[in-house]
Write an enzyme that holds these catalytic residues in place. Structure first.
Site, short mmCIF file in Angstrom:
data_model
loop_
_atom_site.label_atom_id
_atom_site.label_comp_id
_atom_site.label_asym_id
_atom_site.label_seq_id
_atom_site.Cartn_x
_atom_site.Cartn_y
_atom_site.Cartn_z
N ASP A 13 0.90 -1.02 0.28
CA ASP A 13 -0.09 0.12 -0.07
C ASP A 13 1.01 1.49 -0.05
OD1 ASP A 13 -2.48 -1.70 0.14
OD2 ASP A 13 -1.79 -1.82 2.42
N LYS A 16 2.05 2.00 -5.08
CA LYS A 16 2.80 1.36 -6.48
C LYS A 16 2.20 1.43 -7.61
CE LYS A 16 3.04 -2.78 -4.40
NZ LYS A 16 2.82 -2.50 -3.11
N GLY A 40 -4.25 -4.78 -4.03
CA GLY A 40 -4.95 -3.83 -4.44
C GLY A 40 -4.04 -2.51 -5.05
N HIS A 41 -4.51 -2.12 -6.23
CA HIS A 41 -3.90 -0.98 -6.87
C HIS A 41 -5.01 0.09 -7.15
CE1 HIS A 41 -0.06 -3.62 -8.24
NE2 HIS A 41 -0.34 -3.09 -7.01
N GLN A 223 2.05 -6.18 -3.16
CA GLN A 223 2.65 -6.72 -1.89
C GLN A 223 4.10 -5.85 -1.82
OE1 GLN A 223 1.54 -9.93 -3.10
NE2 GLN A 223 -0.31 -8.92 -2.77
P1 IMP Z 1 -2.30 -13.03 1.89
O1 IMP Z 1 -1.26 -12.40 0.85
O2 IMP Z 1 -3.77 -12.98 1.56
O3 IMP Z 1 -1.79 -14.52 2.23
O4 IMP Z 1 -1.99 -12.08 3.10
C1 IMP Z 1 -0.63 -12.21 4.00
C2 IMP Z 1 -0.45 -10.92 4.52
O5 IMP Z 1 0.07 -10.22 3.49
C3 IMP Z 1 -1.78 -10.20 5.39
O6 IMP Z 1 -1.10 -9.34 6.47
C4 IMP Z 1 -2.17 -9.30 4.38
O7 IMP Z 1 -2.64 -8.21 5.17
C5 IMP Z 1 -0.90 -9.01 3.48
N1 IMP Z 1 -1.31 -8.40 2.26
C6 IMP Z 1 -1.37 -9.15 1.03
N2 IMP Z 1 -1.60 -8.38 0.07
C7 IMP Z 1 -1.68 -7.00 0.35
C8 IMP Z 1 -1.27 -5.74 -0.16
O8 IMP Z 1 -1.59 -5.66 -1.44
N3 IMP Z 1 -1.17 -4.78 0.41
C9 IMP Z 1 -0.93 -4.82 1.83
N4 IMP Z 1 -0.81 -6.06 2.43
C10 IMP Z 1 -1.20 -7.14 1.58
#
Ligand code: IMP
Length: 424
Positions: A13, A16, A40-41, A223
């Site tokens: 977040d 990007k 999420g973009h 991420q």
């Molecule tokens: P997962 O990727 O859904 O397995 O989540 C694992 C961890 O990564 C959690 O803490 C999510 O909140 C975090 N996470 C996954 N994708 C994002 C993103 O795009 N932005 C911020 N945190 C993320």
């Protein structure tokens, strides 16, 4: 010609999507190399707001071929849904290319993600519950089903049968859930096959040819560094390698192809989900960052935890990713604070740490050591030239640059494309 990787330097977040969107203007190919619809973009074009989770941000430019590489995990319903939404809003998604080697997120992955989190109780990761972890688990245990399997109905059915046999045992016997039926899943996914077929190609070859032909290629990290399965704050991480090194296996190109690695850093930090966060502000200052910065997740709507910029983590991101430069985002949010703080070290367990700790015990006991910088108390969201920023804002940017040891080449002061100050 250039091949550029864009990565998040924090816990995601960082903005990007916007940086990639700005860089996409001159790009030919934009490639996702890891993750799935957990990303999420949000991109703002004029009065329009686009929230994408799986399709590369570059899709908004007609000159760009958006690519989903083999290192991604793909929920086909989400992918087709995003394509339909884009079409409705006048964006042509037909150029999208998808690797046949990308793994599919199946309904049992989503179910397992949810029940495993519940099972972990207070130790839960706080995942997006999109099935990301279970899909990568199957990939690495060689039980995954790939996009290419969709195009051979017999093989698809037999792989699904084997997978479901195991998953239903886990769901019923460990997690006390109802078993899932083979036929509806099989029918649903085979129907996706027809709609995805024209988009599937050898994306490794496509990207290699683009680089060979002197085209501009952007690799879009989802991420971020501190959510990397190997280099992040494990176990509170995602299940892939968002760091720059993930591009090699996630796309199928060698490291010598890369010219530039841009790290995106928000001018403060946020984190969703659980896990250590040394500069977190669980107080009215953090609350103010959430409010002014609109810090709620694009994917899950969750409130993000906020805190001051962490120079220790930033230097770590520079090193782990081999950053050549930094894009500093959301500087306008800091306009509302009298004094700004940046962590330069951590005190933990009787030691001062200037490098990001690899040991969880150290990380959990960190007390940040801060430098204080003056705020500027002026709205900067309308500034279009870096030299017009208030002196204190320029000082902040230059301070970050010095701390990181690489130049800050881009500063973002608002959500729109126009609010991006490029530094020479
Ligand atoms: P997962 O990727 O859904 O397995 O989540 C694992 C961890 O990564 C959690 O803490 C999510 O909140 C975090 N996470 C996954 N994708 C994002 C993103 O795009 N932005 C911020 N945190 C993320």
């Amino acid at each position: 010609m250039s091949a550029t990787i864009v990565v998040g330097t924090q816990w995601g977040d960082e903005g990007k999507g916007k940086v990639i969107d700005v860089l996409s203007e001159g790009a030919d190919v934009v490639v996702r190399y890891q993750g799935g619809n957990n990303a999420g973009h949000t991109i703002v074009v004029g009065a329009e707001r686009f929230a994408l989770t799986l399709i590369p941000s570059g899709v908004l430019y007609p000159n760009v071929t958006p690519v989903i590489g083999n290192g991604c995990v793909v929920d086909p319903a989400v992918l087709l849904g995003e394509m339909a939404t884009l079409s409705e809003r006048g964006i042509d998604p037909s150029r999208l290319r998808l690797s046949g080697n990308a793994h599919l997120i199946m309904p049992y992955h989503r179910k397992l993600d949810a029940v495993m989190e519940r099972f972990l109780g207070r130790q839960q990761i706080g995942t997006t519950k999109r099935g990301i972890g279970p899909a990568y688990t199957d990939k690495y245990s060689r039980q995954g089903i790939r996009v290419q399997d969709l195009f051979d109905p017999k093989i698809f059915r037999s792989k699904l049968e084997v997978a479901l046999k195991e998953k239903n045992k886990i769901l019923t016997k460990i997690y006390n859930q109802m078993p899932m039926d083979l036929d509806p899943i099989c029918d649903e996914y085979l129907e996706y096959a027809d709609r995805l077929h024209e988009h599937v190609t050898d994306t490794s070859l496509l990207v290699w040819e683009a680089i060979r032909d002197g085209e501009t290629v952007l690799f879009e990290g989802a991420q971020a560094t501190l959510l990397d399965i190997d280099h992040g704050t494990y176990p509170f991480v995602t299940s892939s390698n968002p760091t720059a090194g993930g591009v090699g296996p996630g796309v199928g190109i060698g490291p010598t192809a890369i010219d530039r690695v841009v790290g995106v850093a928000k001018a403060y930090i946020s984190r969703v989900g659980s896990g250590p966060f040394p500069t977190e502000l669980d107080n009215p200052i953090g609350e103010k960052m959430v409010e002014i910065g609109g810090e709620f997740g694009t994917v899950t709507g969750r409130r993000r935890r906020c805190g001051w910029l962490d120079g220790v983590a930033l230097r770590y991101a520079v090193r782990i990713n081999g950053l050549t430069e930094i894009a500093l985002t959301k500087l306008d949010v800091l306009s509302h604070f009298e004094t700004l703080r940046v962590a330069t070290a951590y005190d933990s367990l009787d030691h001062r740490h200037t490098e990001f700790p690899r040991q969880q015990r150290v990380l959990y006991n960190c007390h940040p050591v801060y430098d204080d910088l003056p705020g500027w108390n002026t709205d900067i969201s309308g500034v279009t030239d870096y030299r017009d920023l208030p002196k204190q804002a320029q000082q902040y940017v230059e301070y970050v640059e010095e701390l990181a040891g690489v130049p800050v080449t881009m500063v973002s002061v608002g959500p729109s494309r126009a609010a991006t100050l490029v530094r020479g």
